[in-house]
Design an enzyme around this catalytic site. Structure first.
Site, PDB file in Angstrom:
ATOM      1  N   PHE A 257      14.658  -9.644  10.593  1.00 25.63           N
ATOM      2  CA  PHE A 257      14.815  -9.899   9.156  1.00 25.63           C
ATOM      3  C   PHE A 257      14.431 -11.319   8.738  1.00 25.63           C
ATOM      4  O   PHE A 257      14.023 -11.557   7.612  1.00 25.63           O
ATOM      5  CB  PHE A 257      16.294  -9.731   8.771  1.00 25.63           C
ATOM      6  CG  PHE A 257      16.824  -8.338   8.800  1.00 25.63           C
ATOM      7  CD1 PHE A 257      16.278  -7.350   7.987  1.00 25.63           C
ATOM      8  CD2 PHE A 257      17.910  -7.999   9.600  1.00 25.63           C
ATOM      9  CE1 PHE A 257      16.800  -6.067   7.979  1.00 25.63           C
ATOM     10  CE2 PHE A 257      18.437  -6.714   9.604  1.00 25.63           C
ATOM     11  CZ  PHE A 257      17.886  -5.746   8.791  1.00 25.63           C
ATOM     12  N   SER A 288       9.499  -2.165  11.349  1.00 23.07           N
ATOM     13  CA  SER A 288      10.254  -3.193  10.622  1.00 23.07           C
ATOM     14  C   SER A 288      11.730  -2.973  10.897  1.00 23.07           C
ATOM     15  O   SER A 288      12.126  -1.905  11.364  1.00 23.07           O
ATOM     16  CB  SER A 288      10.008  -3.057   9.117  1.00 23.07           C
ATOM     17  OG  SER A 288      10.676  -1.912   8.619  1.00 23.07           O
ATOM     18  N   ASP A 289      12.566  -3.933  10.612  1.00 21.25           N
ATOM     19  CA  ASP A 289      13.993  -3.644  10.595  1.00 21.25           C
ATOM     20  C   ASP A 289      14.285  -2.955   9.262  1.00 21.25           C
ATOM     21  O   ASP A 289      13.442  -2.931   8.356  1.00 21.25           O
ATOM     22  CB  ASP A 289      14.833  -4.917  10.800  1.00 21.25           C
ATOM     23  CG  ASP A 289      16.230  -4.568  11.329  1.00 21.25           C
ATOM     24  OD1 ASP A 289      16.650  -3.403  11.173  1.00 21.25           O
ATOM     25  OD2 ASP A 289      16.910  -5.444  11.887  1.00 21.25           O
ATOM     26  N   ALA A 290      15.488  -2.380   9.148  1.00 21.39           N
ATOM     27  CA  ALA A 290      15.805  -1.554   7.988  1.00 21.39           C
ATOM     28  C   ALA A 290      15.603  -2.320   6.683  1.00 21.39           C
ATOM     29  O   ALA A 290      16.208  -3.378   6.490  1.00 21.39           O
ATOM     30  CB  ALA A 290      17.250  -1.068   8.093  1.00 21.39           C
ATOM     31  N   GLY A 292      13.245  -4.046   5.805  1.00 19.44           N
ATOM     32  CA  GLY A 292      12.616  -5.351   6.014  1.00 19.44           C
ATOM     33  C   GLY A 292      11.416  -5.616   5.116  1.00 19.44           C
ATOM     34  O   GLY A 292      11.217  -6.738   4.641  1.00 19.44           O
TER      35      GLY A 292
END
Ligand code: BGC
Length: 734
Positions: A257, A288-290, A292
Site C-alpha cells: 500500500f 495489487s493489495d486490496a 491499492g
C-alpha cells in the site's frame, strides 16, 4: 515456478485466442460482494464492528447468513481471473462456470490469506521465525498448502516477508521478525513448502509474497504510512527476503500500500519492473493489495481511476485486487494507446502461466470430501505439527531462581482473562479456525491434570475485578501463573500502537500480586514485541507465548511443567520503554555509540540497551560457548566452537553466527546474522559445532544498488543471542 516448453506453448495458444476484453478479464480479481440480508448498509456494519457496537462473533453470524454476489455472470463472460474464498463447494461451483461456460474455459485462481495455517493454525510468523528451524518453516507451509487445496484455495497470499524493525507496527506479527538473513531463509523454506510438493495437485499452491516492498518501514510504525529510505537500505534490508523467494521460484507478489520515496508501490515501475521482474526474475505476476490501485488517487499520484489504472499497468502491476479499475478502463486505455497491447499481453501471459503451472486446466476441481473428514476433528498429524511448532516457538525470557518448571504436583493459582480465551490463541490473520480445535492455557492445564485455582481478575481491556484479585491474594498458593498480553485484534493490519507496554490494567494486576508476596510467572500472549522494562525487573519468571495457534495451551503446559525444555529465541528485539522504538540489533554504527557519556547517541530517559536482544531465549539448562576458531576456505569462513550443556537436563540451543564488516565504504551494521544451527545436547554433553559464513554473504549493496564485497577486517561473533557472543577477527580478501 518453471514452465516446460509445452506449458509455455499452451499459454501462447490461449493468449492467441483471447479477445481484448477476455485479456482484461484475466487481470481482474473479485471477492464475493455482500448484497444485503441485514438492515444496515455494509459500510455501517463494518463501522459498528470497528467501534465495538457489535462483537466479532455477531458480525460473523451476520456475514454467514448475508447474501453474496459471486459475480457468476462476469465469470461466465470470461471477465474474472481470480476470486477470493475458502469454501470448496463454492470454489467448485464457480470453477465449473469458468471452465464449462466461459468461451475459453480458463480456470480461476482462488486466493486466500493463509498466513500461518488455515484450519490448523500454527504460531504467528514472528513466533515461528524464533524457532530458527528451516525444516519446521517448510513443514508448516507444506501442511498449509495441503489444507488450502482441500478448502478450494490454490493461491495463498503468503508468505508475508516484511522485515519489521518497529514494534509499533501491528503487522510485525505476520512476518519473520527484524532480521533480513533469517527472513530470507524463512522465505525460501516457505516457498518450498507451499510450492514444491508437486506429485499431486492436492499438495501445492501458488505462493504470493508480500507486501512488496518496504511496507514495514512505514514512518513511526503507523500502518499505511509513507516510507522513505536510501537505495542501500532498500537493497540490504527490505529487498533480500523477496529476492530469496524469487530465487526459490515464487509464483507471485503483492504490491504494498505504501509509497516508497514518493512513488506508491502499486505504480512503481522501478521496484516492479526493474527489480522484481527484471533483476529478481519473477516469472509469475504481481497483484495489487486490496483497493491499492484506487488508493493511488487518494495518494495524489493519479488524477482519477483511469489514470491510476494506466499507471499501474504500465508499472507492471498485473492484477487488480478488488477495485474493478482494470475491468472498467483498461480495454479502452489499450484502444486509446495509453497501455500497449504488449504490456497487456505480458500481464495476461504471467497470470496464465501460474494457472498452467498449477495444473488447473487439467484439474480445476477440488475434492469436497477432504474437509468433511476434518468435521469432527483435525487429523492427528495436523494437531501434532501445530503442537510441535507451538512448543518450539515459546521463548523463556526470565527464570529467577529456577522457579520454572513447576513440579507436577505443585498447587498454584492461574489468573488473567486470556488464560481462558480459546478464541484468542490463534492471532492475527487466522480466518478459518474453529473454536473446538483451540486450546487455551487453562484447558491445557486441566487436560494435564494440573492442580490450580483460576481467577480471571483482568484482561487486556478490562478493569481489575477486586474480588477475584483478593481471592488470588488470599489463596494459600504461593505461585501465581498470570496470562497477560494482547487480544488478537491488537496486532495485524491497521493495528499499530503508540503504546506497546502491557495494555490495560494487567501490569497493575501483576504489581499487586507481587506486592502481596506471590511468586509470579508471567505468560505473555501477544502479537508484537512488547516494551517489557517493568516486567523484566519485577516479575521473577516470564514466558513469551506469542499467539501460538490452536495448540497454544498444550504447548505452554508442557513448558510450564518441564516436559518440553524451551528452545525458542526472539526474532525481534524487545524494548524496555515505548520511546526506544524502532529498536533493532543490526543498526548502523554511529560516530558516537551510546554510552554513559553525555554526547552520545541515546535518550536521556531510556536505557541504551534493549530489554531483550534479538536471538535471546533461555532454557531450563545452560549452555557455554568456548574455543571459537576461524578457518578460511575458498568460499567460506568457518567458525568452530565448543558448545556445552552445563546444566542438569537435556536441551536445544540455537547457536548463532554474526559478522561485522569493521571498515567499509558505507557505514555498516554493528552485527549481522549470517548463520544459525539448532543443537541438541544431553545434560553435561559438549560438542564441537561449525557455523559457516559464505564469502558471498559478506558484502553489501551500495547506494547504486550494486552488491560489493570489500576486502578488509571482519569480526565474527558466535553465541546464543546477538548480545552475548565470543568474538574473533579475520582479514578477508575477496
Ligand atoms: C492486506 C493483505 C491481504 C489482502 C487480502 C489486505 O488488506 O494488506 O495482506 O492479503 O488484504 O485479504
Amino acid at each position: 515456478m518453471k514452465l516446460t516448453n509445452e506449458q509455455k506453448q499452451k499459454v501462447e495458444d490461449i493468449l492467441k485466442q483471447m479477445t481484448l476484453e477476455e485479456k482484461v478479464g484475466q487481470l481482474n480479481q473479485e471477492s464475493p460482494s455482500i448484497v444485503g440480508g441485514f438492515d444496515v448498509p455494509f459500510e455501517e456494519l463494518i463501522e459498528m464492528l470497528t467501534d465495538g457496537r457489535i462483537s466479532q462473533e455477531d458480525f460473523g453470524k451476520i456475514m454467514a447468513t448475508a447474501e453474496r454476489d459471486y459475480h457468476e455472470e462476469d465469470i461466465r463472460a470470461g471477465m474474472v481471473g481470480a476470486m477470493m474464498g475458502n469454501d470448496p463447494v463454492k470454489a467448485n461451483e464457480l470453477q465449473k462456470i469458468a471452465v464449462e461456460e466461459s468461451r475459453l474455459g480458463i480456470p480461476l485462481l482462488m486466493g486466500f490469506d493463509v498466513i500461518h495455517g488455515l484450519r490448523s493454525v500454527f504460531p504467528i510468523a514472528i513466533a515461528e521465525a524464533g524457532t530458527f528451524d528451516d525444516d519446521l518453516f517448510e513443514r508448516t507451509a507444506k501442511m498449509a498448502a495441503k489444507e488450502s487445496r482441500a478448502y478450494g484455495i490454490n493461491w495463498n497470499y503468503a508468505p508475508m516477508l516484511d522485515v519489521a524493525r518497529d514494534s509499533r507496527w501491528g503487522r510485525v506479527s505476520e512476518g519473520p521478525g527484524e532480521d533480513t538473513f533469517l527472513g530470507s531463509k524463512f522465505a525460501r523454506a516457505k516457498i518450498r513448502g507451499l510450492q514444491n510438493n508437486r506429485d499431486s495437485v492436492k499438495d501445492y499452491v501458488a505462493a504470493c509474497t508480500k507486501h512488496y516492498v518496504a511496507y514495514s518501514a512505514c514512518e513511526a510504525g503507523r500502518d499505511y504510512n509513507t516510507t522513505t529510505m536510501s537505495t542501500s537500505q532498500l537493497f540490504n534490508v527490505y529487498l533480500p527476503t523477496f529476492k530469496a523467494a524469487m530465487e526459490e521460484g515464487a509464483c507471485s507478489a503483492m504490491a504494498s500500500f505504501n509509497d516508497l520515496n514518493g512513488v506508491p508501490c502499486t505504480v512503481n515501475s522501478y521496484t516492479l519492473r526493474d527489480i522484481l521482474k527484471g533483476e529478481f526474475g519473477l516469472e509469475g505476476f504481481v497483484v495489487s493489495d486490496a483497493n491499492g490501485i484506487k488508493e493511488c488517487v487518494t495518494h495524489g499520484i493519479a488524477e482519477d481511476d483511469v489514470d491510476a489504472g494506466v499507471q499501474a499497468m504500465n508499472a507492471g502491476l498485473d492484477m487488480d485486487m478488488g477495485t474493478r479499475i482494470y475491468y472498467n478502463h483498461i480495454a479502452q486505455a489499450v484502444k486509446d494507446g495509453k497501455v500497449s497491447m504488449e504490456t497487456l499481453d505480458d500481464a495476461v501471459r504471467r497470470i496464465l502461466s501460474v494457472k498452467v503451472w498449477l495444473g488447473l486446466f487439467e484439474n480445476p476441481y477440488v475434492d469436497e470430501a477432504t474437509i468433511e473428514a476434518y468435521k469432527e476433528s483435525l487429523p492427528v498429524e495436523h494437531i501434532a505439527l501445530c503442537q510441535e511448532a507451538a512448543e518450539k516457538s515459546i521463548v523463556l525470557l526470565k527464570n529467577e531462581g529456577n522457579i520454572l518448571p513447576l513440579k507436577k504436583d505443585a498447587k498454584f493459582t492461574l489468573v488473567g482473562e486470556l488464560a481462558d480465551r480459546a478464541d484468542e490463541v490463534v492471532g492475527a490473520w487466522s480466518l478459518a479456525w474453529e473454536r473446538k480445535d483451540c486450546v487455551a492455557l487453562k484447558a491445557g492445564l486441566e487436560a494435564a491434570g494440573a492442580d490450580f485455582d483460576y481467577y480471571p481478575v483482568c484482561g487486556p481491556e478490562s478493569d481489575i475485578n477486586e474480588e477475584e484479585l483478593q481471592a488470588a491474594i488470599e489463596s494459600k498458593n504461593d505461585i501465581v501463573v498470570a496470562v497477560v498480553g494482547e487480544y488478537t485484534s491488537m496486532s495485524g493490519e491497521a493495528s499499530s500502537k503508540a503504546d506497546i507496554t502491557l495494555p490495560g490494567k494487567q501490569r497493575e494486576m501483576l504489581e499487586k500480586l507481587i506486592e502481596a508476596g506471590k511468586t509470579v510467572v508471567a505468560v505473555l500472549m501477544n502479537g508484537r514485541p512488547l516494551a517489557l522494562g517493568w516486567e523484566s525487573e519485577n516479575v521473577p519468571a516470564i514466558i513469551e507465548g506469542w499467539h501460538l495457534g490452536i495448540q497454544m495451551g498444550t504447548a505452554l503446559t508442557k513448558v510450564i511443567f518441564g516436559d518440553v525444555n524451551p528452545s525458542g529465541k526472539l526474532s525481534s528485539t524487545f524494548s524496555s520503554v515505548n520511546g526506544q522504538e524502532p529498536l533493532y540489533y543490526n543498526h548502523p554504527q554511529t560516530g558516537r555509540p551510546g554510552s554513559k557519556s553525555k554526547f552520545t547517541s541515546k535518550y536521556l530517559d531510556a536505557p541504551i540497551a534493549p530489554c531483550y536482544p534479538f536471538g535471546y531465549g533461555l532454557s531450563y539448562t545452560s549452555f557455554e560457548y568456548s574455543d571459537l576458531k576461524l578457518t578460511e576456505t575458498a568460499d567460506e569462513i568457518q567458525a568452530t566452537v565448543t558448545l556445552k550443556n552445563t546444566g542438569n537436563v537435556s536441551g536445544t540451543e540455537v547457536a548463532q553466527l554474526y559478522m561485522q564488516d569493521v571498515t567499509a565504504s558505507l557505514v555498516r551494521p554493528v552485527k549481522e546474522l549470517r548463520d544459525y544451527v539448532r543443537v541438541e545436547l544431553a545434560a553435561g554433553e559438549s560438542k564441537e559445532i561449525t557455523l559457516s559464513l559464505r564469502k558471498c554473504d559478506m558484502g553489501f549493496y551500495n547506494n547504486q544498488g550494486k552488491y560489493v564485497c570489500e576486502d578488509g577486517l571482519f569480526r565474527i561473533y558466535v553465541g546464543g543471542n546477538s548480545r552475548d557472543c565470543l568474538v574473533e577477527e579475520i582479514k578477508v580478501t575477496f
